[in-house]
Design an enzyme around this catalytic site. Structure first.
Site, PDB file in Angstrom:
ATOM      1  N   CYS A  56      95.449  34.980 122.611  1.00 34.29           N
ATOM      2  CA  CYS A  56      94.772  34.185 123.481  1.00 34.29           C
ATOM      3  C   CYS A  56      94.514  35.053 125.001  1.00 34.29           C
ATOM      4  O   CYS A  56      93.749  34.254 125.874  1.00 34.29           O
ATOM      5  CB  CYS A  56      95.266  32.784 123.712  1.00 34.29           C
ATOM      6  N   HIS A  89      93.001  29.521 130.624  1.00 39.10           N
ATOM      7  CA  HIS A  89      92.484  29.708 129.162  1.00 39.10           C
ATOM      8  C   HIS A  89      92.488  28.252 128.700  1.00 39.10           C
ATOM      9  O   HIS A  89      93.502  27.365 129.092  1.00 39.10           O
ATOM     10  CB  HIS A  89      93.996  30.371 128.541  1.00 39.10           C
ATOM     11  N   ASN A  95      90.132  25.269 121.643  1.00 41.94           N
ATOM     12  CA  ASN A  95      90.952  26.497 122.244  1.00 41.94           C
ATOM     13  C   ASN A  95      90.062  27.565 121.557  1.00 41.94           C
ATOM     14  O   ASN A  95      90.199  27.585 120.054  1.00 41.94           O
ATOM     15  CB  ASN A  95      92.238  26.383 121.823  1.00 41.94           C
TER      16      ASN A  95
HETATM   17  N1  COA Z   1      97.468  13.964 115.274  1.00 40.29           N
HETATM   18  C1  COA Z   1      98.164  12.950 115.357  1.00 40.29           C
HETATM   19  N2  COA Z   1      99.600  13.172 115.360  1.00 40.29           N
HETATM   20  C2  COA Z   1     100.027  14.416 115.712  1.00 40.29           C
HETATM   21  C3  COA Z   1      99.055  15.333 115.798  1.00 40.29           C
HETATM   22  C4  COA Z   1      97.686  15.121 115.529  1.00 40.29           C
HETATM   23  N3  COA Z   1      96.689  16.063 115.331  1.00 40.29           N
HETATM   24  N4  COA Z   1      99.598  16.636 115.853  1.00 40.29           N
HETATM   25  C5  COA Z   1     100.931  16.502 115.828  1.00 40.29           C
HETATM   26  N5  COA Z   1     101.085  15.174 115.894  1.00 40.29           N
HETATM   27  C6  COA Z   1     102.561  14.404 115.791  1.00 40.29           C
HETATM   28  C7  COA Z   1     103.645  15.060 115.613  1.00 40.29           C
HETATM   29  O1  COA Z   1     103.746  15.064 114.013  1.00 40.29           O
HETATM   30  C8  COA Z   1     104.638  14.496 116.151  1.00 40.29           C
HETATM   31  O2  COA Z   1     104.952  13.259 115.641  1.00 40.29           O
HETATM   32  P1  COA Z   1     106.661  12.901 115.659  1.00 40.29           P
HETATM   33  O3  COA Z   1     106.967  12.415 117.003  1.00 40.29           O
HETATM   34  O4  COA Z   1     106.579  11.716 114.683  1.00 40.29           O
HETATM   35  O5  COA Z   1     107.214  13.828 115.001  1.00 40.29           O
HETATM   36  C9  COA Z   1     103.917  14.129 117.777  1.00 40.29           C
HETATM   37  O6  COA Z   1     102.531  14.019 117.334  1.00 40.29           O
HETATM   38  C10 COA Z   1     104.353  14.902 118.641  1.00 40.29           C
HETATM   39  O7  COA Z   1     103.921  16.219 118.357  1.00 40.29           O
HETATM   40  P2  COA Z   1     103.794  17.594 119.423  1.00 40.29           P
HETATM   41  O8  COA Z   1     103.741  18.624 118.631  1.00 40.29           O
HETATM   42  O9  COA Z   1     105.323  17.342 120.196  1.00 40.29           O
HETATM   43  O10 COA Z   1     102.668  16.989 120.115  1.00 40.29           O
HETATM   44  P3  COA Z   1     102.168  17.443 121.453  1.00 40.29           P
HETATM   45  O11 COA Z   1     102.044  16.524 122.475  1.00 40.29           O
HETATM   46  O12 COA Z   1     103.258  18.634 121.947  1.00 40.29           O
HETATM   47  O13 COA Z   1     100.801  18.121 121.200  1.00 40.29           O
HETATM   48  C11 COA Z   1      99.662  20.232 121.102  1.00 40.29           C
HETATM   49  C12 COA Z   1     100.712  19.226 120.356  1.00 40.29           C
HETATM   50  C13 COA Z   1      99.394  21.564 119.759  1.00 40.29           C
HETATM   51  C14 COA Z   1      98.571  19.671 121.378  1.00 40.29           C
HETATM   52  C15 COA Z   1     100.539  20.731 122.223  1.00 40.29           C
HETATM   53  O14 COA Z   1     101.775  20.964 121.913  1.00 40.29           O
HETATM   54  C16 COA Z   1      99.872  22.024 122.754  1.00 40.29           C
HETATM   55  O15 COA Z   1      98.751  21.945 123.244  1.00 40.29           O
HETATM   56  N6  COA Z   1     100.564  22.867 123.138  1.00 40.29           N
HETATM   57  C17 COA Z   1     100.217  24.202 123.778  1.00 40.29           C
HETATM   58  C18 COA Z   1      99.144  25.111 122.877  1.00 40.29           C
HETATM   59  C19 COA Z   1      98.902  26.452 123.743  1.00 40.29           C
HETATM   60  O16 COA Z   1      99.169  26.328 124.921  1.00 40.29           O
HETATM   61  N7  COA Z   1      98.623  27.478 123.079  1.00 40.29           N
HETATM   62  C20 COA Z   1      98.184  28.649 123.927  1.00 40.29           C
HETATM   63  C21 COA Z   1      98.046  29.614 123.236  1.00 40.29           C
HETATM   64  S1  COA Z   1      97.024  29.307 121.955  1.00 40.29           S
END
Ligand code: COA
Length: 328
Positions: free
Chosen positions: A116, A244, A274
């Site tokens: 990215c 980004h 993204n």
């Molecule tokens: N829909 C519903 N629930 C979801 C889900 C979705 N699409 N994706 C994950 N969950 C659930 C998980 O299973 C988890 O459930 P649990 O608490 O029962 O285990 C809960 O939501 C939290 O998951 P988590 O991965 O901790 O969520 P989050 O708030 O961190 O959001 C992202 C996930 C990917 C959106 C977030 O972590 C993110 O944006 N990360 C950074 C990505 C990034 O910066 N990339 C840069 C380079 S590409």
């Protein structure tokens, strides 16, 4: 820099994008995945993303974005094509030479892999080649078709990524020209290689989202601050932060830590998700088209992604009009 003869610099003279026509909404995804619009929108800010049609690859989007950037610059040639991508059309050879040929160019051409952060890495590398005298005019393209590497059954990544391409034309000019790239800095931390990866032998991307999130906020804040300082800008001097587009909450946290008000944060994540290496030029094009970014504005472009890699560039914007295309 002041004085009668400003130092040479690479200057942005064109901006172009290409998005696939097909729109995939959060509701579309929730028909096949255990997720829903409210979760996706509240956790990421994403409402929809674009998906390339079967048979459309990175080279197709990159060539269209490259042609659009050249049109925006009013040029039909360049002597370097640098394509930042994680999804090249083939493992070998690189995709950039084919893109150059499709644009009718026999330019130096190579791919760059920085996930990215690829566009900011590409911008920095091309600018260095221009100021070193290796080339005169470069097409820097960020293009990715993540739908080819995302597991459609993994709700942690399938909801986040979209396909697209964006490009700029960079040419030799001077530091006081509109469009000048004043300073850039890049970094990496390979101890985080497993956080965003296609594991050896696997076909699909995996991401440890929460860990990436935390690292993205702190690293992007530090990188943006450092490039602004190197350019001699205080927070008040920054007219727009073009980060980004990984997550709206990441952009908001970084802006808050930098002390930037929300209206100075460029965001189009709701519409495109993204788009990896394409993210920053796509966001910049939307902001320029909407008048959020204007000639003379001081911009900080900051990327973060797999590797881990990151980078920032301080650019004074010009009156460049973006040219935006779509294709299947
Ligand atoms: N829909 C519903 N629930 C979801 C889900 C979705 N699409 N994706 C994950 N969950 C659930 C998980 O299973 C988890 O459930 P649990 O608490 O029962 O285990 C809960 O939501 C939290 O998951 P988590 O991965 O901790 O969520 P989050 O708030 O961190 O959001 C992202 C996930 C990917 C959106 C977030 O972590 C993110 O944006 N990360 C950074 C990505 C990034 O910066 N990339 C840069 C380079 S590409």
């Amino acid at each position: 820099m002041t004085g009668p003869h400003p130092a040479p610099a690479a200057v942005v003279t064109g901006l172009g994008t290409c998005l696939p026509e097909s729109v995939v909404t959060n509701d579309d995804l929730s028909r096949h995945l255990d997720t829903d619009h409210d979760w996706i929108h509240s956790r990421t800010g994403i409402e929809r993303r674009r998906r390339a049609a079967p048979g459309t690859g990175t080279g197709d989007l990159a060539a269209a974005a490259g042609a659009a950037a050249l049109k925006s610059a009013g040029r039909d040639d360049c002597d370097l094509v640098l394509l930042a991508t994680t999804t090249p059309d083939r493992r070998c050879p690189a995709t950039a030479p084919t893109v150059a040929s499709r644009l009718g160019l026999r330019a130096a051409a190579f791919d760059l892999s920085a996930v990215c952060s690829g566009f900011v890495y590409g911008l920095t590398a091309a600018a260095a080649m221009i100021t070193a005298g290796t080339c005169e005019r470069a097409l820097v393209i960020g293009a990715d078709v993540y739908s080819s590497i995302v597991d459609p059954t993994d709700r942690g990544t399938a909801v986040v990524f979209g396909d697209g391409a964006g490009a700029v034309v960079l040419e030799r000019g001077r530091r006081d020209d509109a469009g000048a790239l004043l300073h850039a800095e890049l970094g990496s931390d390979g101890t985080g290689a497993d956080l965003i990866t296609i594991p050896p032998g696997a076909d699909h991307l995996t991401m440890r989202g929460r860990e990436v999130y935390t690292r993205a906020v702190t690293t992007m804040t530090a990188s943006a601050r450092s490039v602004a300082e190197a350019a001699g800008w205080s927070t008040d001097d920054i007219n727009a932060f073009v980060g980004h587009q990984a997550n709206q909450r990441i952009l908001a946290s970084v802006a808050k830590r930098l002390g930037l008000p929300p209206e100075r944060v460029v965001s189009n994540i709701a519409d495109v998700g993204n788009t990896a290496a394409a993210s920053i030029p796509l966001a910049l094009a939307d902001a320029a088209a909407a008048g959020q970014v204007r000639a003379g504005d001081r911009l900080v472009l900051t990327a973060f992604g797999g590797g881990l890699t990151w980078g920032s560039a301080a650019v004074v914007w010009s009156d460049t009009e973006p040219v935006c295309e779509t294709r299947a």
